[in-house]
Write an enzyme that holds these catalytic residues in place. Sequence first.
Site, PDB file in Angstrom:
ATOM      1  N   ASP A 116       0.869  -1.179   0.000  1.00  0.00           N
ATOM      2  CA  ASP A 116       0.000   0.000   0.000  1.00  0.00           C
ATOM      3  C   ASP A 116       0.901   1.222   0.000  1.00  0.00           C
ATOM      4  OD1 ASP A 116      -1.831   2.055   0.501  1.00  0.00           O
ATOM      5  OD2 ASP A 116      -3.053   0.840   1.849  1.00  0.00           O
ATOM      6  N   ARG A 128       0.051   4.357   0.003  1.00  0.00           N
ATOM      7  CA  ARG A 128      -0.534   5.581   0.559  1.00  0.00           C
ATOM      8  C   ARG A 128       0.121   5.969   1.873  1.00  0.00           C
ATOM      9  NH1 ARG A 128      -6.735   3.661   0.577  1.00  0.00           N
ATOM     10  NH2 ARG A 128      -5.656   1.788   1.328  1.00  0.00           N
TER      11      ARG A 128
END
Length: 378
Positions: A294, A296
């Site tokens: 991920d 982010r």
Amino acid sequence: MRQVERSIFDLRRGLPVLVRDARDDSARATLVAPLEGMNDDALARLAEHAGNDCALALTRHRLALLGIEVDDEAACLPLTTADSAASVIEWACARQPSAAPARDTREITDNDAAALTLMRRGLLIPAAITVPVAPERMATVEARIADGSLLALDTRSIANYEQNAPRFLRRISAADVPLAGSEQSRFVLFREADGMREHVAIVIGEPEEWADAVPVRLHSACLTGDLFGSLRCDCGEQLRSSVARIAETGGGVLLYLAQEGRGIGLANKLRAYSLQDEGLDTVDADHVLGFGDDERNYNVALEMLSQLEIRRIELLTNNPNKIDAMSRGGVTVVQRSGVYGRLTAQNRRYLTAKAAKAGHWLDHVLGTAPDDVPATDN
């Protein structure tokens, strides 16, 4: 700041930039170029301008696919004049390269690592052509910098930009936008310093009437799901149900974050979709492209909440990483509430991977039949 921003735009246009090691004056400066738009002539010109052989900087996820295990987060594959641009691009992003490179990697330098940071920041494939500039070629390179045909920046400015960019988030404009699930809604637009990303805070209800723990949803943008109703995910349903729920509970905020594809950008998300069609799950597809589980981070969300003067929240999520990010950033998560869409035949594999590999709380959802039960958040 400005040099980093300008370099990102040059890289997205396929142009090289020069990166210097700010901590070591004796280290060679490095020409850096993206994979997108790379061809044999461009590869040869880089080597000629620098007076050295090029290398391909790759993340450990991508190297593992090539059968190369490294201890660090990235390493470099030395290139030779016999390597074509097509082969190099295959090594960087094809699921099954026709031939893996039969050579040892070299340790990544600070300049190489900074190159990968720039690629990620520019939403490009996380791979870079890097080539150290030989001393005898430095005068020619400096002349290009002086006439403006080549941008130069150092590793410290890149690191500082990555760390401090959210602090320069600016509130640009605002307007009332009545929504189907919440007629009293106001859109507040924030723009990042480099101008590439814009995020929206959807302020629902009157702030003075909000609960002490403000209902907040962090929603990463999903063009395919939010706008077109893609069956590969449940993001559009989550978006609309979050707005309705926040309105029903007296108001709060939905942060619509420009983090398409868990932070890899729309172009790379579509590449990952193609890999998923070949049998990979969502996490493994991102790994094949060289990304982590991920990509982010939620520093922008924290800055938006700070500018909105929100410090205590009820977080609408099934993602433990969002709770951790808020808590580490000084926002108190008083309560968590799940946000669900439908489980479908098309999104089951996606949701299963998120539960198994990202720890999303989905056991009770995945144990039921598709199409008539809630699914998960993005």
